[in-house]
Design a protein around this motif. Sequence first.
Motif, PDB file in Angstrom:
ATOM      1  N   UNK A   1       0.824  -1.205   0.000  1.00 22.30           N
ATOM      2  CA  UNK A   1       0.000   0.000   0.000  1.00 22.30           C
ATOM      3  C   UNK A   1       0.859   1.257   0.000  1.00 22.30           C
ATOM      4  N   UNK A   2       2.177   1.083   0.115  1.00 23.74           N
ATOM      5  CA  UNK A   2       3.096   2.223   0.082  1.00 23.74           C
ATOM      6  C   UNK A   2       3.958   2.224  -1.189  1.00 23.74           C
ATOM      7  N   UNK A   3       3.512   1.520  -2.196  1.00 28.42           N
ATOM      8  CA  UNK A   3       4.277   1.515  -3.438  1.00 28.42           C
ATOM      9  C   UNK A   3       4.307   2.920  -4.034  1.00 28.42           C
ATOM     10  N   UNK A   4       5.468   3.316  -4.506  1.00 31.60           N
ATOM     11  CA  UNK A   4       5.617   4.619  -5.129  1.00 31.60           C
ATOM     12  C   UNK A   4       5.774   4.441  -6.633  1.00 31.60           C
ATOM     13  N   UNK A   5       5.187   5.326  -7.386  1.00 33.08           N
ATOM     14  CA  UNK A   5       5.337   5.287  -8.838  1.00 33.08           C
ATOM     15  C   UNK A   5       6.763   5.685  -9.214  1.00 33.08           C
ATOM     16  N   UNK A   6       7.359   5.017 -10.187  1.00 35.22           N
ATOM     17  CA  UNK A   6       8.737   5.344 -10.570  1.00 35.22           C
ATOM     18  C   UNK A   6       8.946   6.808 -10.910  1.00 35.22           C
ATOM     19  N   UNK A   7       7.984   7.438 -11.565  1.00 34.15           N
ATOM     20  CA  UNK A   7       8.143   8.850 -11.917  1.00 34.15           C
ATOM     21  C   UNK A   7       8.227   9.718 -10.668  1.00 34.15           C
ATOM     22  N   UNK A   8       7.400   9.414  -9.661  1.00 32.37           N
ATOM     23  CA  UNK A   8       7.456  10.163  -8.402  1.00 32.37           C
ATOM     24  C   UNK A   8       8.763   9.882  -7.681  1.00 32.37           C
TER      25      UNK A   8
ATOM     26  N   UNK B   1      16.923   4.609 -13.498  1.00 30.04           N
ATOM     27  CA  UNK B   1      16.015   5.757 -13.550  1.00 30.04           C
ATOM     28  C   UNK B   1      16.097   6.616 -12.296  1.00 30.04           C
ATOM     29  N   UNK B   2      16.152   5.982 -11.113  1.00 27.52           N
ATOM     30  CA  UNK B   2      16.041   6.710  -9.850  1.00 27.52           C
ATOM     31  C   UNK B   2      17.390   6.992  -9.224  1.00 27.52           C
TER      32      UNK B   2
END
Length: 224
Positions: free
Chosen positions: A40-47, A79-80
């Motif tokens: 439920x705490x997954x973050x989108x790669x773009x964010x 990417x990150x």
Amino acid sequence: MPVPEMFRVKICGLTDFENAIAVAHSGADAIGLNFYSGSKRRVEPATAEKIANSVRGEVQIVGLFVNATHDEIMQTQRRVGFDWIQLHGDESREFAETIHNELDIPILAASRGTLLRWGTSGEGFQPQAVLMDAAVAGEFGGTGQQTDWQLAATWRSQPQLTRFVLAGGLTPENVAEAIRMVQPSAIDVAGGVEISGKPGIKDMGRVEALVSAAQSAFARIESS
């Protein structure tokens, strides 16, 4: 790549850009970005990319993965850009070694419950840090359940665990006692500083209270 100096206070499971920036400026010295699709705490790669680019050099950035493929981790790292890779699933020692060698990034290996990840023999690849989290059937961390601190203290006494991270059910109210009892290298907190009913969104008052309590507790250990 040399292993970075061990962080002390990691706030994990950030999902909102502005909230993450505030956490990074709170006195915490690491943030965790969770890429597990079942969380439920997954973050989108773009964010995640936006957050990382905004706080790089201010805090250490930890990428958390649960049973991700080799390519998923590689692509997300490109990417990150992480300082640590946290493996929080059932990944093998050999998989961790491959990721470490190919990315030249330290590995934080999470163990859940009573079994220490990959044993204690010291044979084969050893992660650069080990994290202990509470065991909840079917879950991979972030449950809010408190870890067994007495067991954690026993783990911490093992000489090969020079970098030991305590997680599981830590809050501003109990973190000082947990640090006093376990004497970990660092703590990792997600749900204990969140706004009720909003997984991934941190309550800044609770974040700041936890950071202050943890820093004071670590200072007391160092001065004793």
